[in-house]
Write an enzyme that holds these catalytic residues in place. Structure first.
Site: not given
Length: 329
Positions: A186, A276, A52, A249, A274, A14-15, A105, A239
């Site tokens: 975060k 993270e 995604y 999120s 994923v 997605g990102w 991240k 963030d």
């Protein structure tokens, strides 16, 4: 780098897809690389990442390929947008003269920073991109801001110029440590916020988790050499707020699912994506124990994620800590 030089985006989640679209929105063509040839072919055909990032059309300026050498040929830098566990294998395949913009991240397999891993492999031009940037919003052109940090000012400036647009503000920073580790910490705090949501503990509890989580982030980042101001910037506080509160999120959602008993905590994925923070929490807790550092939220999340504590026990551990002054000094 001229507008005719495509920017490689390595990773078609997605990102990665959102960043490829953002590059074209800023006037730069992009090459979106997917490791699986069948997935790349499907993206190229339907012009939408339905797995995604559904609902976002790939503009004509985004080329899609599964040929890594073709994707990075002639590029000044590449955006590396694979999960942290996949970064080492991908970097091993890339030419060392390529500039790297790390967008994951998370931490390296040994618990170290991904930027240090990259330099240890022989890359000399390295940056980190981080901030309150949900792919679902950036991909659709909603207003957002991000930070690119590097000790190589030329690389940071080039990335800024490639991405800045009327809908995406891009700031530069020299504080690689703070920007990178803010994005790491975060996720763990967002998991704790999700536990609060899943246990229906209310807004007061969630505000306390976010606020004390920011203090925890600050202590850890400064201990690693980060600038304190970065903690309160886009890659820190910004963030954290986005990740701990948003419906987009995956870390917050994973915490909520764990609290409700319907998340496979030993598989760090949420909806095929994923999470993270599940892996990061254990790595950070191990580091804190070895160095005598007090990271109570990290520890609670790590023990809940490992199954050693229930979510209720995790929250009780935080509420049962000794009374103390709010500020450290």
């Amino acid at each position: 780098m001229g507008l005719s030089s495509p920017v490689p985006v390595l990773g078609a989640g997605g990102w990665g897809t959102a960043l490829a679209v953002a590059l074209t929105r800023a006037g730069h063509p992009a090459t979106l690389w997917a490791r699986r040839p069948d997935f790349a072919a499907r993206l190229a055909e339907v012009r939408e990442n339905r797995e995604y990032l559904p609902g976002v059309t790939l503009p004509p300026g985004v080329a899609v390929t599964s040929d890594l050498a073709r994707a990075v040929a002639g590029a000044e830098f590449a955006l590396v947008v694979v999960p942290s566990v996949g970064v080492p294998d991908l970097l091993a395949e890339l030419p060392r003269e390529l500039g790297l913009v790390l967008c994951a991240k998370g931490l390296a397999p040994d618990g170290g920073r991904l930027t240090d891993l990259a330099r240890g492999l022989g890359f000399t031009r390295v940056a980190i991109l981080s901030g309150p940037n949900h792919a679902e919003e950036v991909g659709r052109g909603l207003p957002a801001a991000t930070v690119v940090a590097s000790t190589d000012a030329g690389l940071a400036d080039a990335v800024q110029a490639a991405l800045v647009s009327p809908t995406l503000r891009v700031y530069t920073s020299r504080d690689e440590v703070g920007v990178e580790l803010g994005g790491v910490l975060k996720n763990v705090i967002a998991l704790a916020a999700g536990l609060v949501d899943g246990l229906n503990l209310g807004d007061n509890a969630k505000a306390a988790i976010i606020t004390r989580g920011l203090r925890e982030m600050g202590r850890y980042l400064v201990s690693q050499g980060a600038h304190e101001d970065t903690v309160y910037g886009l890659s820190g506080l910004g963030d954290l707020v986005a990740t701990a509160t948003s419906r987009h999120s995956r870390n917050r959602a994973a915490g909520e699912a764990i609290a409700r008993g319907d998340h496979p905590i030993h598989r760090p994925q949420q909806g095929g994506k994923v999470v993270e923070g599940l892996r990061t929490a254990g790595l950070l807790d191990t580091w804190a124990s070895a160095h005598g550092q007090d990271l109570p939220i990290v520890r609670a999340v790590a023990l809940v994620a490992s199954g050693e504590w229930t979510p209720d026990q995790g929250i009780a551990s935080l509420m049962g800590r000794d009374a103390r002054a709010e500020l450290d000094g």
